[in-house]
Scaffold this motif. Structure first.
Motif, PDB file in Angstrom:
ATOM      1  N   THR A   1       0.776  -1.177   0.017  1.00 17.89           N
ATOM      2  CA  THR A   1       0.028   0.092  -0.285  1.00 17.89           C
ATOM      3  C   THR A   1       0.567   1.239   0.050  1.00 17.89           C
ATOM      4  N   ILE A   2       0.945   1.987  -0.906  1.00 19.64           N
ATOM      5  CA  ILE A   2       0.927   3.632  -0.595  1.00 19.64           C
ATOM      6  C   ILE A   2       0.365   4.744  -0.349  1.00 19.64           C
ATOM      7  N   GLU A   3       0.512   5.162   0.317  1.00 14.56           N
ATOM      8  CA  GLU A   3       0.189   6.779   1.191  1.00 14.56           C
ATOM      9  C   GLU A   3       0.806   8.194   0.868  1.00 14.56           C
ATOM     10  N   GLY A   4      -0.130   8.754   0.482  1.00 15.01           N
ATOM     11  CA  GLY A   4       0.256  10.261   0.345  1.00 15.01           C
ATOM     12  C   GLY A   4      -0.059  10.632  -0.476  1.00 15.01           C
ATOM     13  N   THR A   5       0.825  12.041  -1.197  1.00 12.46           N
ATOM     14  CA  THR A   5      -0.385  12.433  -2.196  1.00 12.46           C
ATOM     15  C   THR A   5      -0.484  12.050  -3.063  1.00 12.46           C
ATOM     16  N   GLY A   6      -1.279  12.622  -3.960  1.00  7.93           N
ATOM     17  CA  GLY A   6      -0.966  12.412  -5.487  1.00  7.93           C
ATOM     18  C   GLY A   6       0.477  11.750  -6.096  1.00  7.93           C
ATOM     19  N   ASP A   7       0.525  13.255  -6.172  1.00 11.41           N
ATOM     20  CA  ASP A   7       1.926  13.201  -6.458  1.00 11.41           C
ATOM     21  C   ASP A   7       3.366  11.961  -6.159  1.00 11.41           C
ATOM     22  N   ALA A   8       3.076  12.542  -4.968  1.00  5.40           N
ATOM     23  CA  ALA A   8       4.071  11.712  -4.041  1.00  5.40           C
ATOM     24  C   ALA A   8       4.172  10.012  -4.487  1.00  5.40           C
ATOM     25  N   ILE A   9       2.549   9.076  -4.605  1.00  6.37           N
ATOM     26  CA  ILE A   9       2.224   8.377  -5.042  1.00  6.37           C
ATOM     27  C   ILE A   9       2.879   7.674  -5.989  1.00  6.37           C
ATOM     28  N   GLY A  10       2.146   8.726  -7.755  1.00  3.90           N
ATOM     29  CA  GLY A  10       3.297   8.652  -8.715  1.00  3.90           C
ATOM     30  C   GLY A  10       4.220   8.692  -9.265  1.00  3.90           C
ATOM     31  N   LEU A  11       5.251   9.561  -8.166  1.00  5.66           N
ATOM     32  CA  LEU A  11       6.616   8.820  -8.212  1.00  5.66           C
ATOM     33  C   LEU A  11       6.751   7.943  -7.887  1.00  5.66           C
ATOM     34  N   ALA A  12       6.469   7.802  -6.299  1.00  7.03           N
ATOM     35  CA  ALA A  12       6.459   6.031  -5.486  1.00  7.03           C
ATOM     36  C   ALA A  12       7.105   5.138  -6.692  1.00  7.03           C
ATOM     37  N   LYS A  13       5.370   4.844  -7.422  1.00  2.00           N
ATOM     38  CA  LYS A  13       4.876   3.603  -8.610  1.00  2.00           C
ATOM     39  C   LYS A  13       6.103   3.975  -9.409  1.00  2.00           C
ATOM     40  N   THR A  14       6.422   4.761 -10.190  1.00  2.00           N
ATOM     41  CA  THR A  14       7.350   5.425 -11.033  1.00  2.00           C
ATOM     42  C   THR A  14       8.818   4.584 -10.223  1.00  2.00           C
ATOM     43  N   ALA A  15       9.331   5.311  -9.126  1.00  2.00           N
ATOM     44  CA  ALA A  15      10.283   4.411  -8.434  1.00  2.00           C
ATOM     45  C   ALA A  15      10.346   2.908  -8.525  1.00  2.00           C
ATOM     46  N   ILE A  16       9.276   2.358  -8.346  1.00  3.30           N
ATOM     47  CA  ILE A  16       8.431   0.976  -7.928  1.00  3.30           C
ATOM     48  C   ILE A  16       8.874   0.846  -9.355  1.00  3.30           C
ATOM     49  N   HIS A  17       8.163   0.870 -10.156  1.00  7.59           N
ATOM     50  CA  HIS A  17       8.545   0.423 -11.639  1.00  7.59           C
ATOM     51  C   HIS A  17      10.066   0.031 -12.212  1.00  7.59           C
ATOM     52  N   GLU A  18      10.439   1.118 -12.446  1.00 10.45           N
ATOM     53  CA  GLU A  18      11.950   1.186 -12.533  1.00 10.45           C
ATOM     54  C   GLU A  18      12.734   0.278 -11.838  1.00 10.45           C
ATOM     55  N   LEU A  19      12.983  -0.183 -10.578  1.00  7.95           N
ATOM     56  CA  LEU A  19      13.502  -0.479  -9.778  1.00  7.95           C
ATOM     57  C   LEU A  19      13.155  -2.569 -10.269  1.00  7.95           C
TER      58      LEU A  19
END
Length: 248
Positions: A1-19
């Motif tokens: 589960t990812i929690e936070g603002t919309g922008d933060a969640i978007g950045l986190a998803k991008t980082a996870i996808h790249e990893l």
């Protein structure tokens, strides 16, 4: 589960996808650069090397991650990630490997020579079942690379130490010069070469030789025809039985 603002969640998803897909994230490692180089797929194996040895050494030397297209992909692009300097060095090494089958970055003690060989003469250098090429390589300790059809560089590339390259080049030129001499002279005027006399036919050449056993039936027939006459001649010269001792 990812929690936070919309922008933060978007950045986190991008980082996870790249990893997951790249093994790194530029969000977490902003100093990492990306690059790519296009190489014909049939040459990818040369860059990878036996058992992946070439690309492993290239990764270690440059510190760059190198990814080839997946199975079934038609892409020519080889992807890279790492420092800008590392990517630049990896690209230069790959271009050199494709052109000359080795890299000064990975093999600082090696050199090479290029020998123009007409396509119709390439078989002379390779030989039946590659025996000629392997013979030269074994005697000189150099590596001989014949071009693939459609490859940009159509010269024969000889790789090894300076001495081994010169000896292999000399052997190849001797084969080509010998063939040119044979073509330029009529058969009856060609110079005697004891190597030609001692050479035994191999499996490749034997299929074109006439089987001497094919003539056996005719020879047998002639012997059968001549037999009665030979017997008559032998009988006419035979000694009488009583004088047999005189003929011993």
């Amino acid at each position: 589960t990812i929690e936070g603002t919309g922008d933060a969640i978007g950045l986190a998803k991008t980082a996870i996808h790249e990893l997951v897909n790249k093994g790194y994230s530029r969000l977490l490692n902003p100093e990492i650069a990306e690059g790519a180089i296009s190489v014909d797929q049939k040459l990818h194996g040369i860059i990878i090397g036996p058992g992946g040895s070439m690309v492993k050494a290239l990764k270690q030397k440059t510190g760059v991650s190198i990814t080839f297209p997946g199975a079934g992909s038609q892409s020519k692009r080889i992807l890279m990630s790492g420092s800008k300097a590392g990517i630049k060095a990896a690209k230069a090494a790959i271009k050199f490997i494709v052109q000359y089958r080795y890299s000064p970055l990975l093999n600082p003690g090696l050199t090479h020579a290029e020998i123009p060989v007409p396509e119709e003469k390439m078989g002379l250098i390779i030989g039946p079942k590659a025996r000629t090429r392997r013979h030269i390589e074994g005697n000189t300790k150099a590596k001989i690379h014949c071009p693939m059809r459609g490859e940009a560089n159509q010269n024969v590339i000889v790789v090894g130490s300076a001495d081994s390259v010169q000896r292999a080049k000399k052997a190849i030129l001797k084969i080509l010069n010998k063939d040119e001499m044979k073509e330029s002279q009529p058969a009856e005027e060609q110079p005697y070469d004891e190597d030609d006399e001692e050479e035994q036919p191999d499996e490749y050449a034997s299929q074109y030789l006439i089987d001497s056993s094919a003539q056996q039936p005719d020879e047998t027939y002639e012997e059968e025809e001549a037999a009665p006459q030979a017997q008559e001649t032998a009988q006419s010269w035979a000694a009488p039985a009583d004088d047999a001792d005189d003929w011993e």
